[in-house]
Design an enzyme around this catalytic site. Structure first.
Site, short mmCIF file in Angstrom:
data_model
loop_
_atom_site.label_atom_id
_atom_site.label_comp_id
_atom_site.label_asym_id
_atom_site.label_seq_id
_atom_site.Cartn_x
_atom_site.Cartn_y
_atom_site.Cartn_z
N HIS A 89 0.84 -1.20 0.00
CA HIS A 89 0.00 0.00 0.00
C HIS A 89 0.88 1.26 0.00
O HIS A 89 0.58 2.23 -0.69
CB HIS A 89 -0.88 0.05 1.25
CG HIS A 89 -1.85 -1.08 1.38
ND1 HIS A 89 -1.75 -2.04 2.36
CD2 HIS A 89 -2.95 -1.40 0.65
CE1 HIS A 89 -2.75 -2.89 2.24
NE2 HIS A 89 -3.50 -2.54 1.21
N SER A 144 -2.78 -7.90 3.03
CA SER A 144 -3.34 -7.71 4.38
C SER A 144 -3.73 -9.06 4.97
O SER A 144 -3.64 -9.28 6.17
CB SER A 144 -4.57 -6.81 4.32
OG SER A 144 -4.23 -5.58 3.73
P1 AMP Z 1 -6.45 -3.73 -0.57
O1 AMP Z 1 -6.28 -2.95 0.70
O2 AMP Z 1 -6.05 -5.16 -0.46
O3 AMP Z 1 -7.79 -3.51 -1.22
O4 AMP Z 1 -5.39 -3.11 -1.57
C1 AMP Z 1 -5.38 -1.74 -1.88
C2 AMP Z 1 -4.47 -1.52 -3.04
O5 AMP Z 1 -3.16 -1.93 -2.72
C3 AMP Z 1 -4.90 -2.31 -4.28
O6 AMP Z 1 -4.76 -1.49 -5.44
C4 AMP Z 1 -3.92 -3.45 -4.29
O7 AMP Z 1 -3.67 -3.97 -5.58
C5 AMP Z 1 -2.68 -2.79 -3.73
N1 AMP Z 1 -1.77 -3.80 -3.17
C6 AMP Z 1 -2.08 -4.77 -2.29
N2 AMP Z 1 -1.00 -5.56 -2.07
C7 AMP Z 1 -0.01 -5.09 -2.85
C8 AMP Z 1 1.34 -5.48 -3.07
N3 AMP Z 1 1.89 -6.53 -2.46
N4 AMP Z 1 2.08 -4.76 -3.95
C9 AMP Z 1 1.53 -3.70 -4.60
N5 AMP Z 1 0.27 -3.27 -4.41
C10 AMP Z 1 -0.50 -3.96 -3.56
#
Ligand code: AMP
Length: 283
Positions: free
Chosen positions: A37, A186
């Site tokens: 993130h 997460s």
């Molecule tokens: P989330 O909180 O899981 O909905 O993720 C929020 C944003 O963070 C989304 O655009 C995900 O694709 C990105 N994201 C989550 N994990 C990663 C990671 N390991 N590397 C890069 N971006 C990530």
């Protein structure tokens, strides 16, 4: 960092920024923040004068109630991380602020959301598109940042942007991994150390498959080997492993036209569902 839980004060704040000709970058998240993130926050800060992050666990994108209930919630730690990164604004609304009681809108992305994640998580991308539309509408950013980790999500949001004529530039940020190769997520917080070792199945399968494909192996052979190998990883259940066209996400099967190829994988490690992907990018 300014923190808003309500839409109208956030709109008023951002109106002032827009009038002062400040560019606005949006980073939507569901919290339980990690370096993946924060890479998005850094990318936004590098290109915009104001970075808005949202933390909202969007109920309409969960097709599994237990996954929603157990989704990690770490608000205070998240705020500290965002402040340390220099994020300007956090939007952290409650459900009542985002949805009316009789919400019933849905989206259908045709073939794009019927495969991979869409096939195994019915309704998921409709919920994602709904909440991202709301966030785009509320924040009206110049740019919005998403991770390559959720590759299909990015394609869906790109289609959403095209169809609804959002005047927003979308950026995809590469996957951030642990040293072991495990993609940060997460949901990793719910894994024991032993689970984390077994979760390496996803990354190892992608690496191995890419090498084999580039060496001339067919994808059906590569997939059968992955299906056999998964048995060595305790508690891991493979949900899908596909070679797809990186734009349409339709299966490539055994074609050897890898220029637009991407490998995508999803597996359960005990109760926790993880995804990962890797572009083949053959020149
Ligand atoms: P989330 O909180 O899981 O909905 O993720 C929020 C944003 O963070 C989304 O655009 C995900 O694709 C990105 N994201 C989550 N994990 C990663 C990671 N390991 N590397 C890069 N971006 C990530």
């Amino acid at each position: 960092m300014e923190i808003f839980e309500e839409i109208e004060p956030l709109r008023a704040f951002l109106k002032g920024k827009r009038e002062a000709l400040k560019s606005i970058g949006l980073v939507p998240t569901m919290g339980a923040l990690h370096d993946g993130h924060l890479a998005l926050i850094r990318a936004s800060k590098a290109e915009n004068e104001v970075t808005v992050s949202s933390i909202y666990i969007n109920p309409t994108q969960f097709n599994n109630q237990a996954d929603l209930d157990k989704y990690p919630r770490t608000r205070e730690a998240d705020i500290k991380l965002l402040e340390a990164e220099g994020c300007d604004v956090l939007f952290a609304p409650q459900n009542a602020e985002m949805y009316s009681e009789n919400q019933s809108l849905t989206f259908d992305f045709g073939t794009l959301d019927k495969v991979l994640e869409g096939k195994f998580r019915p309704g998921h991308f409709s919920g994602v598109a709904l909440v991202v539309s709301k966030l785009f509408n509320i924040v009206q950013p110049d740019m919005a940042y998403f991770g390559q980790k959720d590759y299909q999500q990015f394609q869906v949001i790109n289609r959403l942007k095209e169809e609804l004529k959002f005047s927003i530039q979308l950026r995809s940020v590469p996957i951030i991994r642990e040293k072991s190769g495990l993609a940060l997520s997460s949901r990793n917080q719910r894994l024991s150390e032993q689970d984390k070792g077994n979760a390496l199945f996803l990354y190892e399968t992608l690496i191995e498959a890419k090498a084999q494909l580039l060496n001339g192996a067919s994808f059906s052979k590569v997939r059968s080997e992955a299906e056999a190998r998964v048995k060595k990883y305790e508690g891991v259940k493979l949900e899908y492993f596909e070679l797809a066209n990186k734009n349409t996400l339709q299966e490539l099967g055994d074609t050897r036209n890898f220029k637009n190829g991407i490998l995508l994988i999803a597996a359960f490690v005990n109760e926790v569902r993880l995804i990962d992907n890797m572009l083949l990018e053959v020149e």
